[in-house]
Enzyme design. Structure first.
Site, PDB file in Angstrom:
ATOM      1  N   ASP A   1      -8.824 -34.271   9.981  1.00  0.00           N
ATOM      2  CA  ASP A   1      -8.068 -35.408  10.091  1.00  0.00           C
ATOM      3  C   ASP A   1      -9.126 -36.542  10.488  1.00  0.00           C
ATOM      4  O   ASP A   1      -9.755 -36.434  11.319  1.00  0.00           O
ATOM      5  CB  ASP A   1      -7.128 -35.211  11.019  1.00  0.00           C
ATOM      6  CG  ASP A   1      -6.257 -36.736  11.342  1.00  0.00           C
ATOM      7  OD1 ASP A   1      -6.641 -37.734  10.601  1.00  0.00           O
ATOM      8  OD2 ASP A   1      -5.248 -36.521  12.080  1.00  0.00           O
TER       9      ASP A   1
ATOM     10  N   GLU B   1      -6.086 -36.481   5.411  1.00  0.00           N
ATOM     11  CA  GLU B   1      -5.603 -35.159   6.440  1.00  0.00           C
ATOM     12  C   GLU B   1      -5.508 -33.796   5.446  1.00  0.00           C
ATOM     13  O   GLU B   1      -5.035 -34.141   4.496  1.00  0.00           O
ATOM     14  CB  GLU B   1      -4.319 -35.645   7.325  1.00  0.00           C
ATOM     15  CG  GLU B   1      -4.013 -34.699   8.341  1.00  0.00           C
ATOM     16  CD  GLU B   1      -2.573 -35.025   8.663  1.00  0.00           C
ATOM     17  OE1 GLU B   1      -1.907 -34.260   9.036  1.00  0.00           O
ATOM     18  OE2 GLU B   1      -2.362 -36.301   8.397  1.00  0.00           O
TER      19      GLU B   1
HETATM   20  P1  TTP Z   1      -3.212 -41.240  10.833  1.00  0.00           P
HETATM   21  O1  TTP Z   1      -4.153 -40.224  10.734  1.00  0.00           O
HETATM   22  O2  TTP Z   1      -1.960 -41.157  11.534  1.00  0.00           O
HETATM   23  O3  TTP Z   1      -4.092 -42.142  11.834  1.00  0.00           O
HETATM   24  P2  TTP Z   1      -5.728 -42.838  11.806  1.00  0.00           P
HETATM   25  O4  TTP Z   1      -6.397 -41.943  10.809  1.00  0.00           O
HETATM   26  O5  TTP Z   1      -5.683 -44.138  11.878  1.00  0.00           O
HETATM   27  O6  TTP Z   1      -6.037 -42.396  13.386  1.00  0.00           O
HETATM   28  P3  TTP Z   1      -6.206 -40.947  13.992  1.00  0.00           P
HETATM   29  O7  TTP Z   1      -6.064 -39.959  13.190  1.00  0.00           O
HETATM   30  O8  TTP Z   1      -7.525 -40.941  14.345  1.00  0.00           O
HETATM   31  O9  TTP Z   1      -5.163 -41.079  15.115  1.00  0.00           O
HETATM   32  O10 TTP Z   1      -3.141 -42.198   9.581  1.00  0.00           O
HETATM   33  C1  TTP Z   1      -3.971 -42.263   8.354  1.00  0.00           C
HETATM   34  C2  TTP Z   1      -4.034 -43.667   7.943  1.00  0.00           C
HETATM   35  O11 TTP Z   1      -2.586 -43.905   7.550  1.00  0.00           O
HETATM   36  C3  TTP Z   1      -4.178 -44.565   8.682  1.00  0.00           C
HETATM   37  O12 TTP Z   1      -5.669 -45.225   9.030  1.00  0.00           O
HETATM   38  C4  TTP Z   1      -3.561 -45.871   8.284  1.00  0.00           C
HETATM   39  C5  TTP Z   1      -2.083 -45.284   7.532  1.00  0.00           C
HETATM   40  N1  TTP Z   1      -1.271 -45.389   8.344  1.00  0.00           N
HETATM   41  C6  TTP Z   1      -0.489 -46.446   8.129  1.00  0.00           C
HETATM   42  O13 TTP Z   1      -0.507 -47.256   7.261  1.00  0.00           O
HETATM   43  N2  TTP Z   1       0.802 -46.705   9.022  1.00  0.00           N
HETATM   44  C7  TTP Z   1       1.281 -45.950   9.969  1.00  0.00           C
HETATM   45  O14 TTP Z   1       2.244 -45.982  10.642  1.00  0.00           O
HETATM   46  C8  TTP Z   1       0.323 -44.774  10.128  1.00  0.00           C
HETATM   47  C9  TTP Z   1       0.675 -43.811  11.391  1.00  0.00           C
HETATM   48  C10 TTP Z   1      -0.836 -44.646   9.366  1.00  0.00           C
HETATM   49 CA    CA Z   2      -6.182 -39.729  10.686  1.00  0.00          CA
END
Ligand code: TTP
Ligand code: CA
Length: 393
Positions: free
Chosen positions: A9, A105
């Site tokens: 991830d 992911e």
């Molecule tokens: P995530 O993997 O949930 O979050 P992240 O990579 O930013 O942070 P981390 O994994 O380190 O906690 O989501 C991946 C991408 O998806 C994120 O960079 C932006 C997008 N996203 C949205 O646009 N809206 C949201 O509500 C979420 C959760 C993610």
């Molecule tokens: Ca992420």
């Protein structure tokens, strides 16, 4: 044989791409999403911004209040998508069994490549190093012998690290026991509330629970699921992405048709065929599409997302008919078709079962599957369904 599963991830994905491409943003709170003076939400933010309490899906205004020094950036999906494609190319160098979960992911089953690349820890570090070298982005990797545990491990690995779940059973049970029930895969808001109200606060409460009491509370299937997870058991396999991009069916009339009722009925039959192929392949769909060819050969398509992923005939009929009803019959119709796209595997089926909001969908699915089974046995004409939209109507 126990498998070796990695969950990878990317960290603060969109924000990390922004910081990579603009060095002046490195080390600073960066928020990707709507500007703070507009309605709209945060897509994600850098770990520097998370220290102020900023989170994904929070209104940008609130994020600004928490962290006024943050730099706000509008999302640039194309760049994130490009990075994602390159990340998956790297992953595919390490195992043929890569299951994409989202833009940043994936699960990897590395059981078959241990001799080639060394133990899972080694593969995790090679993989992270290669992503750093090729994309200059931070990734976290969780290691375990199943998907559920690997995903938990990657959360513990964050940011920019590796975490391996303990292999010793006692240690594992202890680690799981200290988690809240809401952290278990498949436990949403509704189920969490029900569990907590009944006194199941921690996973250890599930581990120690009297099975029949839990069954009474949430039903046989969900209880079994919860108990399995509470002991770290999960039998889902890493699966390759769905190869089939869409399922569709169309019909050309012998003579052009301008009777809307007749066309509706034809559309319903096509929907049922599409639905039954969808279920036969164990897939769910996100989007419904109709196609109309007018008598002058002009052809249009119209599409819309379902409210949630579906695999029952009723939902397909409902949306297809709705899309069709929005079109004026400007001439007679030569061909009509319906299709579903954005297909995913039906793997969370048991989880949906418990979520109240999905009860109606479950009922629809059950009826559709029953019809499939009867048709399988007795032939396609064994059941004529008319044009009822919902099993309860
Ligand atoms: P995530 O993997 O949930 O979050 P992240 O990579 O930013 O942070 P981390 O994994 O380190 O906690 O989501 C991946 C991408 O998806 C994120 O960079 C932006 C997008 N996203 C949205 O646009 N809206 C949201 O509500 C979420 C959760 C993610
Ligand atoms: Ca992420």
């Amino acid at each position: 044989m126990r498998r070796s599963i990695l969950h990878i991830d990317m960290d603060a994905f969109y924000a990390a791409v922004e910081q990579r491409d603009n060095p002046s943003l490195r080390g600073r709170p960066v928020i990707v999403g709507s500007p703070p003076d507009r309605r709209g939400v945060v897509a994600t933010c850098s770990y520097e911004a998370r220290r102020f309490g900023v989170r994904s899906a929070m209104p940008s205004r609130e994020a600004f209040r928490l962290c006024p020094t943050a730099v706000f950036i509008k999302p640039d999906m194309q760049r994130y998508q490009e990075a994602s494609v390159r990340i998956f190319k790297v992953l595919e160098c390490f195992s043929p069994l890569v299951e994409p979960i989202s833009i940043d992911e994936a699960f990897l089953d590395v059981s078959g490549v241990l001799r080639l690349f060394g133990n899972p820890e080694n593969i995790a570090s090679l993989l992270r190093r290669q992503i750093r070298a090729e994309l200059d982005l931070p990734a976290s990797v969780g290691i375990a012998h199943n998907k559920f545990l690997a995903k938990l491990a990657s959360e513990k690995a964050k940011p920019d690290g590796v975490f391996k779940m303990p292999e010793q059973r006692e240690q594992l049970i202890d680690l799981l026991g200290r988690m809240g029930v809401g952290e278990l895969w498949g436990v949403g808001k509704v189920s969490r509330r029900i569990l907590e109200q009944a006194g199941f606060l921690k996973v250890s409460d599930l581990q120690r629970s009297d099975r029949s009491r839990l069954v009474k509370l949430v039903g046989e299937r969900f209880a079994a699921h919860l108990i399995n997870l509470s002991f770290g058991e999960d039998s889902r396999e890493v699966e390759l992405p769905v190869a089939e991009k869409s399922i569709s069916k169309e019909t050309t009339f012998d003579e052009d048709v301008d009777n809307r009722q007749f066309l509706n009925a034809a559309l319903c039959d096509l929907c049922d065929e599409v639905g039954s192929r969808l279920r036969a392949q164990g897939l769910m769909a996100h989007v419904c599409r109709i196609k109309i060819r007018w008598s002058d050969f002009n052809t249009i398509t119209r599409q819309q997302h379902f409210l949630s992923e579906i695999c029952d005939d009723f939902s397909i009929r409902e949306l297809a008919l709705e899309l069709f009803s929005r079109e004026k019959l400007r001439s007679s119709v030569r061909l009509i078709g319906v299709g579903v796209t954005e297909l995913v595997r039906d793997q969370d089926e048991q989880m949906l079962l418990f979520q109240e909001e999905n009860q109606e969908l479950k009922k629809r699915e059950k009826v559709s599957r029953t019809v499939d089974a009867i048709r399988d046995k007795l032939g396609d004409n064994a059941i004529m369904r008319g044009s009822r939209l919902s099993p309860g109507d």
